[in-house]
Design an enzyme around this catalytic site. Structure first.
Site, short mmCIF file in Angstrom:
data_model
loop_
_atom_site.label_atom_id
_atom_site.label_comp_id
_atom_site.label_asym_id
_atom_site.label_seq_id
_atom_site.Cartn_x
_atom_site.Cartn_y
_atom_site.Cartn_z
N ALA A 1 -0.58 8.00 -35.76
CA ALA A 1 0.87 7.86 -35.72
C ALA A 1 1.33 8.49 -34.40
O ALA A 1 0.61 9.30 -33.80
CB ALA A 1 1.50 8.57 -36.91
N GLY B 1 -3.38 7.99 -38.38
CA GLY B 1 -2.85 6.70 -38.82
C GLY B 1 -3.69 5.51 -38.36
O GLY B 1 -3.66 4.46 -38.99
N GLU C 1 -6.36 5.31 -40.86
CA GLU C 1 -5.74 4.79 -42.09
C GLU C 1 -5.50 3.28 -42.00
O GLU C 1 -5.64 2.56 -42.99
CB GLU C 1 -4.44 5.56 -42.35
N GLU D 1 -5.03 15.31 -38.87
CA GLU D 1 -3.66 15.74 -39.19
C GLU D 1 -3.50 17.24 -39.38
O GLU D 1 -2.50 17.82 -38.97
CB GLU D 1 -3.15 15.00 -40.44
N1 CAA Z 1 0.78 9.89 -30.43
C1 CAA Z 1 1.44 9.85 -29.25
N2 CAA Z 1 0.82 9.79 -28.06
C2 CAA Z 1 -0.52 9.78 -28.05
C3 CAA Z 1 -1.26 9.85 -29.24
C4 CAA Z 1 -0.56 9.89 -30.48
N3 CAA Z 1 -1.20 9.90 -31.65
N4 CAA Z 1 -2.59 9.84 -28.92
C5 CAA Z 1 -2.64 9.77 -27.58
N5 CAA Z 1 -1.40 9.75 -27.05
C6 CAA Z 1 -1.03 9.69 -25.62
C7 CAA Z 1 -1.24 11.01 -24.95
O1 CAA Z 1 -0.12 11.85 -25.17
C8 CAA Z 1 -1.38 10.60 -23.50
O2 CAA Z 1 -0.09 10.33 -22.99
P1 CAA Z 1 0.28 10.76 -21.48
O3 CAA Z 1 -0.66 9.98 -20.62
O4 CAA Z 1 1.70 10.34 -21.36
O5 CAA Z 1 0.05 12.23 -21.39
C9 CAA Z 1 -2.10 9.27 -23.60
O6 CAA Z 1 -1.90 8.80 -24.95
C10 CAA Z 1 -3.61 9.38 -23.37
O7 CAA Z 1 -4.12 10.35 -24.27
P2 CAA Z 1 -4.94 11.67 -23.79
O8 CAA Z 1 -4.54 12.02 -22.41
O9 CAA Z 1 -4.78 12.69 -24.84
O10 CAA Z 1 -6.41 11.08 -23.77
P3 CAA Z 1 -7.76 11.92 -23.98
O11 CAA Z 1 -8.85 10.99 -23.58
O12 CAA Z 1 -7.66 13.23 -23.33
O13 CAA Z 1 -7.86 12.17 -25.57
C11 CAA Z 1 -7.64 11.58 -27.89
C12 CAA Z 1 -7.97 11.08 -26.46
C13 CAA Z 1 -8.74 12.52 -28.36
C14 CAA Z 1 -7.57 10.35 -28.78
C15 CAA Z 1 -6.30 12.33 -27.85
O14 CAA Z 1 -5.34 11.48 -27.26
C16 CAA Z 1 -5.77 12.73 -29.20
O15 CAA Z 1 -6.25 13.68 -29.77
N6 CAA Z 1 -4.75 12.02 -29.73
C17 CAA Z 1 -4.08 12.38 -30.94
C18 CAA Z 1 -4.92 12.09 -32.15
C19 CAA Z 1 -4.21 12.54 -33.41
O16 CAA Z 1 -3.99 13.71 -33.63
N7 CAA Z 1 -3.84 11.58 -34.27
C20 CAA Z 1 -3.20 11.86 -35.52
C21 CAA Z 1 -1.72 11.70 -35.35
S1 CAA Z 1 -0.84 12.26 -36.79
C22 CAA Z 1 -0.94 11.00 -37.89
O17 CAA Z 1 -1.56 9.99 -37.65
C23 CAA Z 1 -0.20 11.23 -39.17
C24 CAA Z 1 -0.46 10.20 -40.22
O18 CAA Z 1 -1.40 10.28 -40.98
C25 CAA Z 1 0.47 9.12 -40.44
#
Ligand code: CAA
Length: 260
Positions: free
Chosen positions: A67, A113, A116, A136
């Site tokens: 998400a 998400g 999911e 999460e």
């Molecule tokens: N939401 C918003 N933006 C996201 C994102 C997310 N879930 N995942 C990645 N991005 C964005 C980053 O902020 C970044 O944006 P900028 O270039 O503007 O800074 C861009 O995508 C590239 O990501 P990274 O620079 O972080 O890339 P990386 O290679 O260093 O890492 C990754 C990759 C490990 C996937 C890392 O992006 C990450 O950990 N993402 C989040 C994963 C996460 O926590 N997901 C769960 C979300 S909560 C949820 O999903 C709730 C639910 O159950 C409904």
């Protein structure tokens, strides 16, 4: 033809491919994207030629990274949070209740998400580079798009709790061993197409009845589930497809199912 910001639809004969395409955020699901996925699926289902759906993400790096965290970070209100979860869950339920087979082509990160979304599909194909997880709790949150429920049903509470509580990412190989992923392929989209082709040779009504039996059975007792199975079996024998399938077998020819 379609006017979506973050989703594309491609048709390859009877196969529809829905691609989540929001590369600047690794295809993260903001509410706009979730809404577009839902509308795209409605459009796909309006097309009578389509008999299978593949869901994938754009680019090499991510299927869907979860998400949208910037959008989620604005939430403070209990009821608003609940509504966000319900809205995401509705889209996942829409996918899991489709009468046609749905294959997730996991081409990279499938986190939160995104995991999911993959779990709402019937079958998952992952690239060897993909990483799956439910991170999460690292955000002070729990999975909210059905993950606590679907993952536990798929692999049992013990393995689901390990993944959700540690928030660890698993490789495609580990996901395969756990039964989360069905196939690993260098080109998950072409493997997904191959799997879809092998499914849609079969009777479309039978396919939808299998899905319904499994889905409804998971929500009930064994006894009630077997009753559901018997009801659906009764519906199957009343179809022209069943006459065709059995007739073709006995005549030693290939069946031609019409979905009737
Ligand atoms: N939401 C918003 N933006 C996201 C994102 C997310 N879930 N995942 C990645 N991005 C964005 C980053 O902020 C970044 O944006 P900028 O270039 O503007 O800074 C861009 O995508 C590239 O990501 P990274 O620079 O972080 O890339 P990386 O290679 O260093 O890492 C990754 C990759 C490990 C996937 C890392 O992006 C990450 O950990 N993402 C989040 C994963 C996460 O926590 N997901 C769960 C979300 S909560 C949820 O999903 C709730 C639910 O159950 C409904």
């Amino acid at each position: 033809e379609f006017d979506f910001e973050n989703v594309t639809i491609d048709q390859h004969g009877p196969l529809a491919v829905l691609t989540v395409n929001r590369p600047k955020a690794l295809n993260a699901l903001n509410s706009e994207t979730l809404g577009e996925i839902s509308q795209a699926i409605d459009l796909i289902m309006d097309n009578a030629e389509i008999s299978a759906l593949i869901i994938t993400g754009s680019g090499e790096k991510a299927f869907v990274a979860g998400a949208d965290i910037s959008e989620l970070s604005q939430l403070t209100d209990v009821y608003a949070g609940r509504d966000v979860a319900l809205a995401g869950q509705d889209v996942m339920t829409q996918i899991s209740q489709l009468p046609i087979p749905v294959i997730g082509a996991v081409n990279g990160f499938a986190l939160g998400g995104g995991f999911e979304l993959a779990l709402a599909c019937d079958i998952r194909v992952a690239s060897p580079r993909s990483r799956l997880g439910l991170p999460e709790v690292t955000l002070g949150l729990l999975p909210g798009f059905g993950g606590t429920q679907r993952l536990s049903r798929l692999v049992g509470a013990g393995r689901a709790l390990d993944l959700m509580l540690t928030a660890r990412q698993i490789s495609a190989e580990e996901a395969l061993q756990m039964g989360i992923v069905n196939y690993i392929a260098d080109e998950p989209l072409s493997k997904a197409r191959e799997v879809a082709e092998s499914i849609i040779k079969n009777g479309p009504i039978a396919i939808s009845l299998v899905k319904e039996a499994v889905r409804r059975g998971l929500d009930t007792t064994l006894e009630a589930g077997c009753e559901i199975e018997a009801d659906l079996f009764g519906m199957a024998v009343a179809t022209a497809d069943f006459r065709e399938g059995t007739g073709a077998f006995l005549a030693k020819r290939k069946p031609e199912f019409k979905g009737e």
